[in-house]
Design an enzyme around this catalytic site. Structure first.
Site, short mmCIF file in Angstrom:
data_model
loop_
_atom_site.label_atom_id
_atom_site.label_comp_id
_atom_site.label_asym_id
_atom_site.label_seq_id
_atom_site.Cartn_x
_atom_site.Cartn_y
_atom_site.Cartn_z
N GLN A 96 1.27 -1.16 -0.08
CA GLN A 96 -0.14 -0.06 0.04
C GLN A 96 0.99 1.11 -0.24
OE1 GLN A 96 -3.98 -0.61 2.60
NE2 GLN A 96 -2.13 -2.17 3.93
N ASN A 97 2.30 1.16 0.34
CA ASN A 97 2.77 2.89 0.55
C ASN A 97 2.99 2.30 -1.13
OD1 ASN A 97 3.40 1.86 2.98
ND2 ASN A 97 5.00 -0.04 2.89
N HIS A 114 -0.87 1.49 -4.57
CA HIS A 114 -1.50 2.41 -4.39
C HIS A 114 -0.36 3.86 -5.14
CE1 HIS A 114 -4.21 1.91 -0.35
NE2 HIS A 114 -4.77 1.26 -1.20
N CYS A 122 0.74 12.51 -16.15
CA CYS A 122 -0.49 13.62 -16.86
C CYS A 122 -1.61 13.00 -17.22
CB CYS A 122 0.82 13.74 -18.87
SG CYS A 122 -0.22 14.56 -18.74
N CYS A 141 3.87 18.79 -19.29
CA CYS A 141 4.02 17.39 -19.93
C CYS A 141 5.25 16.77 -20.64
CB CYS A 141 2.83 16.79 -20.11
SG CYS A 141 3.29 14.88 -20.77
N LEU A 208 2.70 -3.76 14.89
CA LEU A 208 2.90 -3.83 16.29
C LEU A 208 1.80 -4.07 17.44
CD1 LEU A 208 5.46 -1.86 16.92
CD2 LEU A 208 4.79 0.51 16.43
N GLU A 209 1.19 -3.33 16.42
CA GLU A 209 -0.45 -3.93 17.85
C GLU A 209 -1.47 -4.65 17.25
OE1 GLU A 209 -1.13 -0.06 18.22
OE2 GLU A 209 -1.07 0.09 16.24
N ALA A 225 8.40 -4.49 13.22
CA ALA A 225 8.55 -5.05 11.85
C ALA A 225 9.97 -5.90 11.39
CB ALA A 225 8.67 -4.32 10.26
C1 BV8 Z 1 -11.25 2.05 -3.59
C2 BV8 Z 1 -1.78 6.73 -1.23
C3 BV8 Z 1 -12.91 1.52 -5.25
C4 BV8 Z 1 -1.98 8.30 -0.62
C5 BV8 Z 1 -3.57 6.05 0.35
C6 BV8 Z 1 -15.14 -0.57 1.20
C7 BV8 Z 1 -14.84 -1.15 0.75
C8 BV8 Z 1 -14.30 -0.63 -0.44
C9 BV8 Z 1 -13.73 1.13 -0.46
C10 BV8 Z 1 -14.18 1.41 0.65
C11 BV8 Z 1 -15.33 0.76 1.24
N1 BV8 Z 1 -14.83 1.61 3.20
C12 BV8 Z 1 -14.13 3.07 2.19
C13 BV8 Z 1 -14.09 2.88 1.46
C14 BV8 Z 1 -13.62 3.96 0.24
C15 BV8 Z 1 -11.26 4.29 0.58
C16 BV8 Z 1 -11.80 3.42 2.08
O1 BV8 Z 1 -11.55 2.55 2.58
N2 BV8 Z 1 -11.58 4.45 3.26
C17 BV8 Z 1 -11.55 4.07 4.25
C18 BV8 Z 1 -10.83 5.68 5.09
C19 BV8 Z 1 -12.25 3.40 5.34
N3 BV8 Z 1 -10.74 3.68 -0.03
C20 BV8 Z 1 -10.78 4.43 -1.30
O2 BV8 Z 1 -11.15 4.94 -1.83
C21 BV8 Z 1 -10.04 2.56 -2.45
N4 BV8 Z 1 -10.32 2.87 -3.94
O3 BV8 Z 1 -11.91 1.26 -2.69
O4 BV8 Z 1 -11.89 2.42 -4.42
C22 BV8 Z 1 -13.12 1.47 -6.24
C23 BV8 Z 1 -14.37 0.67 -6.71
C24 BV8 Z 1 -15.07 1.23 -7.66
C25 BV8 Z 1 -14.20 2.17 -8.19
C26 BV8 Z 1 -13.90 3.51 -8.38
C27 BV8 Z 1 -13.49 3.20 -7.38
C28 BV8 Z 1 -8.14 3.87 -2.65
C29 BV8 Z 1 -7.37 3.62 -1.11
C30 BV8 Z 1 -6.24 3.86 -1.39
C31 BV8 Z 1 -6.39 5.98 -0.82
N5 BV8 Z 1 -5.04 5.84 -0.88
N6 BV8 Z 1 -2.13 6.04 -0.36
C32 BV8 Z 1 -0.59 8.24 0.39
O5 BV8 Z 1 0.06 7.72 0.54
O6 BV8 Z 1 -0.93 10.76 0.64
S1 BV8 Z 1 -4.12 4.73 2.30
C33 BV8 Z 1 -3.11 5.09 2.89
O7 BV8 Z 1 -4.13 4.13 3.82
C34 BV8 Z 1 -1.82 4.84 2.48
O8 BV8 Z 1 -1.87 4.05 1.17
C35 BV8 Z 1 -1.55 3.58 3.30
O9 BV8 Z 1 -0.98 2.45 3.13
C36 BV8 Z 1 -3.08 3.31 3.69
C37 BV8 Z 1 -3.39 2.47 4.85
O10 BV8 Z 1 -2.56 2.45 5.90
P1 BV8 Z 1 -2.05 1.79 6.71
O11 BV8 Z 1 -0.51 1.65 5.24
O12 BV8 Z 1 -2.39 1.25 7.48
O13 BV8 Z 1 -0.94 2.78 8.09
P2 BV8 Z 1 -1.28 3.40 9.03
O14 BV8 Z 1 -0.92 3.89 9.52
O15 BV8 Z 1 -3.02 2.97 8.86
O16 BV8 Z 1 -1.26 2.29 10.17
C38 BV8 Z 1 0.34 1.01 10.29
C39 BV8 Z 1 0.38 0.32 11.59
O17 BV8 Z 1 1.63 0.07 11.14
C40 BV8 Z 1 -0.53 0.39 12.00
O18 BV8 Z 1 -1.04 -1.01 12.74
C41 BV8 Z 1 0.79 0.21 13.18
O19 BV8 Z 1 0.58 -0.34 14.33
C42 BV8 Z 1 1.81 -0.51 12.23
N7 BV8 Z 1 3.22 -0.23 13.01
C43 BV8 Z 1 3.76 1.36 12.60
N8 BV8 Z 1 5.32 0.95 12.90
C44 BV8 Z 1 4.78 -0.21 12.90
C45 BV8 Z 1 3.94 -1.31 12.44
N9 BV8 Z 1 3.89 -1.77 12.38
C46 BV8 Z 1 5.02 -2.81 12.64
N10 BV8 Z 1 7.08 -2.37 12.76
C47 BV8 Z 1 6.49 -0.97 12.97
N11 BV8 Z 1 8.15 -0.27 13.40
#
Ligand code: BV8
Length: 242
Positions: A96-97, A114, A122, A141, A208-209, A225
């Protein structure tokens, strides 16, 4: 940490947590990116339409940080590249990164669902190009010459993630699914573990959790990780050599 048998087809999903120990902010921690920025202002097409300069600034600062000398891949990224290189069956790494730390570690079979911070697209001719500089609304572009049409090649909320067919295919065929460093809040990625389980895969969470990923994993191990991933990879490699 007992891991069961050897596996033929492995899918790994990573999130921001795998890059945290490389110094890249996650999203939903107390100091996370979404604490300092409103998602709908900087990570949606509507936000980009409303204030493209704000969105470009948000990604320009993350790109500058990623290209900084103090950011590099960590032991977790390296371990996954080692697993891919030694695994004799099929291996798919879905991230996802938007950083390039998996590439720096040597991962090849990699899906940036993502998008990628080091690429631009473009909106006029859809050309995707490498991008290691700041993007601005003044830019042209290089392919079609349109001014102000360049955006980060990144999937915003409400946009379809990339290579979903390839991901679904891999999930249906895998017998081991490993989720690393993701909170399980963003779909469709958050649903991959359940899909893999329905396909009969053994599911493993390294985080982490506890995450919000729906359904339950067969096994979960909690910790950083850079400690967990090398340990799991070494066990998987040792078992495959038995
Ligand atoms: C889509 C790019 C469909 C930007 C990102 C139900 C079904 C389908 C869709 C939805 C749904 N409900 C809602 C939706 C829509 C939406 C969604 O999911 N919303 C959420 C908020 C509810 N989804 C979308 O819009 C997606 N598109 O569904 O399209 C569609 C179908 C037809 C036609 C058109 C469309 C698109 C989602 C992509 C958005 N873009 N990123 C950017 O990066 O700036 S998402 C963004 O969140 C990042 O990519 C990130 O990777 C991603 C997920 O977050 P995490 O990676 O999990 O990061 P987070 O901080 O949350 O957690 C970190 C974890 O690591 C924690 O658990 C922590 O404990 C742990 N951690 C921390 N340190 C460590 C560690 N673990 C181990 N070691 C460590 N040291």
């Amino acid at each position: 940490m007992d891991l069961r048998s050897t596996y033929r087809s492995i899918v790994v999903l990573t999130g921001a947590g795998i890059s945290a120990e490389s110094g890249i902010q996650t999203f939903r921690a107390s100091d996370g990116l979404w604490e300092a920025h409103k998602i709908d202002e900087v990570a949606t097409p509507e936000g980009f339409k409303k204030d493209p300069a704000l969105v470009q600034r948000f990604y320009n600062s993350r790109r500058q940080q990623l290209l900084g000398s103090d950011i590099s891949e960590n032991a977790a990224h390296v371990a996954l590249a080692k697993l891919e290189a030694t695994h004799t069956g099929s291996f798919t790494l879905v991230t996802q990164n938007i950083d390039d730390l998996h590439e720096r570690a040597g991962s090849q079979s990699l899906v940036h669902m993502h998008g990628e911070l080091l690429k631009s697209r473009c909106t006029s001719c859809c050309t995707v190009a490498d991008c290691v500089k700041d993007l601005s609304v003044e830019d042209h572009c290089d392919h079609c010459g349109t001014q102000g049409s360049l955006r980060p090649h990144i999937v915003w909320f409400g946009e379809m993630p990339f290579e979903m067919d390839r991901i679904q295919q891999a999930l249906m065929q895998c017998d081991l699914f490993i989720s690393i460093g993701t909170s399980g809040n963003v779909y469709p990625a958050a649903g991959f573990a359940q899909q893999a389980a329905h396909a009969g895969a053994h599911t493993l969470q390294l985080n982490l959790e506890a995450s919000n990923t729906p359904g339950s994993f067969n096994q979960s191990f909690f910790g950083p990780a850079t400690e967990l991933v090398p340990e799991v990879v070494d066990k998987l490699i040792r078992q495959s050599e038995v």
